[in-house]
Design a protein around this motif. Structure first.
Motif, mmCIF file in Angstrom:
data_model
loop_
_atom_site.group_PDB
_atom_site.id
_atom_site.type_symbol
_atom_site.label_atom_id
_atom_site.label_comp_id
_atom_site.label_asym_id
_atom_site.label_seq_id
_atom_site.Cartn_x
_atom_site.Cartn_y
_atom_site.Cartn_z
ATOM 1 N N HIS A 82 0.865 -1.184 0.000
ATOM 2 C CA HIS A 82 0.000 0.000 0.000
ATOM 3 C C HIS A 82 0.900 1.233 0.000
ATOM 4 O O HIS A 82 1.763 1.357 0.866
ATOM 5 C CB HIS A 82 -0.880 -0.049 1.256
ATOM 6 N N ILE A 83 0.650 2.123 -0.963
ATOM 7 C CA ILE A 83 1.584 3.247 -1.115
ATOM 8 C C ILE A 83 1.120 4.530 -0.434
ATOM 9 O O ILE A 83 1.790 5.565 -0.529
ATOM 10 C CB ILE A 83 1.904 3.505 -2.613
ATOM 11 N N GLY A 105 5.963 -3.792 -6.799
ATOM 12 C CA GLY A 105 4.573 -3.343 -6.699
ATOM 13 C C GLY A 105 3.804 -3.702 -7.948
ATOM 14 O O GLY A 105 4.384 -4.114 -8.962
ATOM 15 N N THR A 109 0.587 0.639 -8.329
ATOM 16 C CA THR A 109 1.555 1.055 -7.299
ATOM 17 C C THR A 109 2.745 1.761 -7.955
ATOM 18 O O THR A 109 3.189 2.822 -7.489
ATOM 19 C CB THR A 109 2.088 -0.179 -6.530
ATOM 20 N N GLU A 151 -4.562 0.689 -5.481
ATOM 21 C CA GLU A 151 -3.376 -0.152 -5.731
ATOM 22 C C GLU A 151 -3.159 -1.223 -4.671
ATOM 23 O O GLU A 151 -2.220 -2.013 -4.778
ATOM 24 C CB GLU A 151 -2.133 0.755 -5.813
#
Ligand code: FEO
Length: 398
Positions: A82-83, A105, A109, A151
């Motif tokens: 998770h960004i 990713g 991402t 994402e």
């Protein structure tokens, strides 16, 4: 600085940090017990770091990593589940110490990695079901979009059956001395988990359901979220609650939220509560919208099946605090409530109509008892408030 390694599964170490400085998460949600930004180091022939931390904790984070790495070890991969910047803010700082680290990713991402940090090099694109062999450990990737952002994905380590779940199953509250649920009293985290879910994830129940179905196929021994404890002993309880809240089933109980400048409208709320309790429902939570924090109110609304909102008329509109709360409920797309409402005014009631429209928009099961009070509560409205409570309770008890 000295840090002991916290091993949470064989050769998997907790390297997250506690934030007791931030007042409001996302500059919105009060966090009186703080929050942890969790990060995990998976060591094999190659070493992978799962998620990082908020930029403000970068220095401490890198110190922790150096303590956790043995001589000659480095970080080969950074997996971004998770960004959102509470988990990626440290990336640029991290790259200064581990310049050869490959950032892993999915497509969304990596686009965001460029957008937030201008990073395009040394990346590895993964898709649903892809594997990354670290030697002893093997990671598989499971895309779970919109749990919380588009994402979001989860990473599963196959040899220890550890699921790194991103925000899913997260809770506010720092980790005070222990990390795993077996070594700490988890009591405070359950309420903080509901508060986290309602305020951060609440809108994404359908996506959470899809994610739960996806991970249902995995054998899971440990759940490692980005916030709060590592769940081992209590993971089944967590999975069960998550299933229920993401379906918006709601526990047996009623939340009553009211605005009242001089205590008159509050008396209607009291009478509704009385009517509910008479029918045997014990969980009745009454919130003064001007005093309770809206994040706490939203938590209770998401948690319980019944909801009653009462608003005074204020400058020809909702009371401003009710208006703000109603907007948050709409934004969170709260579903499946048994709903009642009441209104009041001193000379011109405009909020009864507004509450009716709100209930229709939310598509809730609404109790047909109309209470429009003028100035102080009269006997007729006291009786109606008791009746409203009774019908709500009976509907929930069905
Ligand atoms: Fe903890 Fe969606 O970030």
């Amino acid at each position: 600085m000295i840090f002991n390694k916290k091993e949470i599964a064989e050769n998997i170490f907790y390297v997250g940090v506690n934030d007791r400085l931030k007042e409001k998460f996302e500059n919105l949600i009060p966090i009186p017990y703080g929050v942890s930004y969790n990060s995990y180091l998976v060591k094999g022939e190659k070493t992978a770091l799962i998620d990082s931390v908020d930029a403000s904790m970068s220095d401490l984070f890198v110190e922790k990593l150096h303590s956790a790495l043995d001589k000659g070890e480095t970080i080969d991969y950074l997996i971004i589940n998770h960004i959102e910047p509470d988990h990626s803010g440290a990336i640029r700082f991290l790259r200064q110490f581990f310049p050869k680290m490959t950032i892993v990713g999915n497509k969304k991402t990596l686009n965001m990695l460029d957008g937030y940090y201008g990073i395009l090099d040394n990346t590895l694109l993964v898709k649903q079901g892809d594997e990354l062999d670290l030697g002893t450990h093997r990671l598989t990737f499971h895309l779970t979009p919109f749990v919380h952002w588009p994402e979001t994905m989860m990473t599963y380590e196959t040899t220890t059956q550890t699921l790194f779940s991103g925000d899913c199953f997260g809770a506010f509250g720092t980790l005070d001395g222990g990390v795993i649920d077996t070594e700490i009293n988890t009591k405070k985290y359950w309420d903080e988990m509901y508060r986290y879910y309602a305020n951060v994830m609440g809108k994404y129940g359908t996506s959470v359901q899809k994610a739960l179905q996806k991970i249902n196929k995995l054998e899971i021994k440990s759940i490692c979220s980005t916030h709060g404890p590592v769940w081992k002993n209590e993971k089944d309880k967590m999975l069960d609650i998550y299933d229920k809240i993401s379906k918006q089933e709601g526990e047996k109980g009623v939340v009553i939220v009211y605005s009242s400048m001089y205590g008159n409208t509050e008396q209607i709320a009291e009478a509704v509560a009385e009517g509910i309790v008479k029918e045997g429902i014990k969980d009745v939570i009454v919130h003064n919208v001007s005093k309770s924090n809206h994040a706490d109110i939203l938590k209770d609304i998401v948690k319980y099946k019944g909801l009653v909102i009462g608003s005074t008329t204020y400058n020809n509109d909702f009371h401003p605090e009710i208006k703000s709360l109603v907007s948050k409920i709409e934004n969170t797309e709260v579903k499946e409530k048994v709903f009642g409402y009441f209104s009041s005014c001193s000379w011109a009631n405009v909020v009864d109509k507004k509450l009716k429209e709100f209930a229709e928009k939310m598509k809730w099961e609404t109790v047909e008892v109309s209470i429009n009070e003028k100035m102080s509560m009269k006997q007729e409205n006291y009786e109606k408030a008791l009746l409203m409570g009774k019908i709500i309770a009976q509907t929930i008890n069905k």
